[in-house]
Write a protein that holds these residues in place. Structure first.
Motif: not given
Length: 116
Positions: A58, A61-62, A65, A93, A95-97, A99-100
């Motif tokens: 997490n 992934l943050s 940005h 993870h 889907s989140r991986l 997209s990020e």
């Protein structure tokens, strides 16, 4: 009744050497503040696997940005390290991986694009 109404609007006579009397509707503006200390928020998330830099998925992934290209590059390298050691995280993870990391494909910095 008229005399009482006139008394309300009479000017207070000040005496020499005496302090000015406070108004009847004066607001007290003195206040104290106290910090809120929540030790639970300062704890790191140790529930999942972490990298050598003590960052979880997490956190990494943050960091994608972040405005600094070096931070993004480091986050991508950390994600790579984490996923090589723990391939099960990819399924959890995915889907989140996707997209990020897909958002970083068009980054201004070439190193970040290559790492992505």
């Amino acid at each position: 009744k008229k005399k009482k109404r006139q008394d309300d609007f009479q000017k207070v006579k000040l005496k020499v050497g005496k302090k000015k009397p406070r108004a009847d509707n004066a607001t007290n503006t003195n206040f104290r503040t106290k910090g809120i200390y929540l030790p639970e928020q300062l704890k790191t998330d140790t529930s999942g696997p972490i990298t050598n830099r003590q960052l979880g998925i997490n956190d990494l992934l943050s960091q994608l940005h972040h405005y600094n290209a070096n931070v993004k590059h480091g986050a991508l390298l950390g994600l790579r390290e984490l996923l090589l050691v723990n391939p099960s995280l990819l399924e959890q993870h995915l889907s989140r991986l996707l997209s990020e990391v897909a958002a970083v494909f068009t980054d201004k910095d070439a190193n970040v694009r290559v790492a992505a």
